[in-house]
Design a protein around this motif. Structure first.
Motif, short mmCIF file in Angstrom:
data_model
loop_
_atom_site.label_atom_id
_atom_site.label_comp_id
_atom_site.label_asym_id
_atom_site.label_seq_id
_atom_site.Cartn_x
_atom_site.Cartn_y
_atom_site.Cartn_z
N GLU A 268 69.18 17.03 102.42
CA GLU A 268 69.01 16.18 101.24
C GLU A 268 70.30 16.17 100.45
O GLU A 268 71.15 17.06 100.61
CB GLU A 268 67.81 16.63 100.40
N SER A 269 70.45 15.17 99.60
CA SER A 269 71.69 15.03 98.86
C SER A 269 71.42 14.32 97.55
O SER A 269 70.45 13.57 97.44
CB SER A 269 72.69 14.23 99.69
N SER A 270 72.28 14.57 96.58
CA SER A 270 72.11 13.90 95.29
C SER A 270 73.41 13.99 94.51
O SER A 270 74.33 14.73 94.86
CB SER A 270 71.00 14.58 94.49
N LEU A 271 73.44 13.20 93.43
CA LEU A 271 74.58 13.25 92.53
C LEU A 271 74.12 14.03 91.31
O LEU A 271 73.16 13.67 90.66
CB LEU A 271 74.97 11.82 92.14
N GLU A 272 74.79 15.15 91.03
CA GLU A 272 74.35 15.97 89.91
C GLU A 272 75.37 16.01 88.80
O GLU A 272 76.57 16.13 89.04
CB GLU A 272 74.04 17.39 90.40
N PRO B 272 78.71 15.12 93.79
CA PRO B 272 77.84 15.02 94.97
C PRO B 272 77.46 16.41 95.48
O PRO B 272 78.31 17.28 95.62
CB PRO B 272 78.73 14.29 95.98
N VAL C 114 78.06 10.99 97.81
CA VAL C 114 76.81 11.56 98.30
C VAL C 114 76.56 11.11 99.74
O VAL C 114 76.44 9.92 100.01
CB VAL C 114 75.63 11.08 97.41
#
Ligand code: GTP
Ligand code: MG
Length: 373
Positions: free
Chosen positions: A263-267, A272, A326
């Motif tokens: 899974e991946s996300s922009l935090e 990324p 990301v």
């Protein structure tokens, strides 16, 4: 590999498909409008019609994963045992996350710095001095793709079935994904603490789907558990390790890393962030990596408790910081020698995806075409 049909090619170069077919015929090859063009024909046609083509279907051009695999084949591998990767699947609310929480809380020493605060889709626990990696998946029907992907990156699938609810649509779907991926299945019959628990009904329902319990003369382990009381959890872990032994899971930690993005996300403040499971090699801080269209130098690695770690071994999950953007879930991440190579691979991947998208939007319907021939 991405391919193009005769009519799609005609559409792209703005010529009637009949003209393209005629041209091919004059070259001595017979094509119908729906046939796929080979690379040679495309190049000849491009010359005839005076257009420029970039063949994005050339595997070498974008398939960095293949480059990694080829390199591995060429070198002497030093294979050692690795942690098994287990994906937990099952119908909504049957207790997948609760089971994982129980397993983790029993294994994470109380009061340990950080505690279980991070949400990541992959966790690692220790049992009998061995590591086991778990991937949680949502049971909701909208997440078919996540289950399909989960089945692909996993060694063993645990299908959780609530003993008071029995086999449901996403139970069946999970089994189908595991079968399609040719991955062994262990059934965790959960919620055994409940009054209405009926494990024999679960067995009967699954036997009907070809998943027959060992104690009924079949090949599948059914482990009765309760995520509430902890009943059967140690049994489940033992069963996983026994199944993993049969698979003889090995990898070469001495080579560069290859991992799959879970899974991946922009935090905010971190940029990324990608959770990956290492498939082969060792992932280290400072590695130059590419993952789909993302690239970068690994700034930090975090374990599933949010603690900074220096490396992750085959089979292990880790959170990666330092990517340019990301990456997509399911993308393969590899490390490469130089920043230049990483950028190049990422660029080619982006170009490939763009072309693929383009060829989708320029497709014409067959009805339109029959009028043209
Ligand atoms: P999704 O991720 O939404 O698909 O659900 P899930 O399979 O992860 O289920 P989850 O762990 O969120 O549990 C759903 C509900 O069942 C929660 O209210 C849990 O407390 C309850 N539950 C889970 N396992 C057990 C169990 O062994 N016994 C009892 N009594 N309740 C349980
Ligand atoms: Mg859940």
């Amino acid at each position: 590999p991405e391919e193009i049909r005769v009519y799609e090619f005609a559409e792209k170069i703005n010529k009637p498909v009949s003209e393209v077919i005629k041209e091919l015929f004059s070259l001595g090859v017979m094509f119908t409008k729906n046939d796929f063009l080979d690379k040679d024909s495309i190049e000849i046609l491009a010359e005839t019609f005076g257009i420029n083509v970039t063949t994005v279907n050339d595997q070498e051009a974008f398939d960095y994963v293949k480059a990694y695999d080829d390199e591995g084949e060429a070198s002497d591998q030093i294979l050692v045992e690795r942690a098994p990767v287990i994906t937990i699947m099952g119908h909504v609310d049957h207790g997948k996350t609760s089971l994982l929480d129980y397993i983790r809380s029993a294994k994470v020493a109380a009061g340990e710095a950080g505690g279980i605060t991070q949400h990541v889709g992959a966790y690692m626990v220790e049992k009998n001095g061995r590591n086991i990696t778990f991937i949680d998946t949502p049971g909701h029907e909208a997440f078919t793709e996540m289950r399909s992907r989960g089945a692909k990156v996993t060694d063993i699938v645990i299908v959780v079935v609530a003993a008071d609810d029995g086999v449901k649509p996403q139970t069946k779907e999970a089994i189908e994904h595991a079968k399609a991926a040719n991955v062994p299945i262990i059934i965790a019959v959960n919620k055994m603490d409940k009054e209405a628990a009926n494990p024999d009904l679960v067995k009967a329902q699954l036997a009907e789907l070809g998943i027959t319990p060992v104690d009924w003369g079949g090949e599948h382990e059914f482990v009765p558990v309760s995520a509430k009381t902890g009943m059967g959890i140690e049994d489940l872990l033992e069963t996983i390790l026994l199944q993993a032994d049969l698979l003889e899971l090995k990898a070469d930690p001495s080579r560069e890393v290859k991992a799959t993005v879970i899974e991946s996300s922009l935090e905010k403040g971190r940029g990324p962030v990608a959770t990956v499971v290492v498939e082969d090699g060792t992932m280290r801080v400072g590695d130059i990596v590419v993952a789909g269209v993302a690239f970068g130098k690994v700034k930090a690695l975090l374990d599933d408790l949010g603690r900074s770690v220096k490396e992750a071994l085959p089979g292990e999950p880790v959170v990666v910081l330092g990517l340019s953007e990301v990456p997509g879930a399911g993308d393969t991440l590899i490390s490469v020698k130089t920043d230049k190579i990483a950028r190049e691979y990422a660029k080619k991947k982006a170009e490939y995806l763009r072309q693929k998208e383009l060829s989708k939007t320029t497709k014409v319907s067959l009805d339109d075409l029959s009028a043209m021939i």
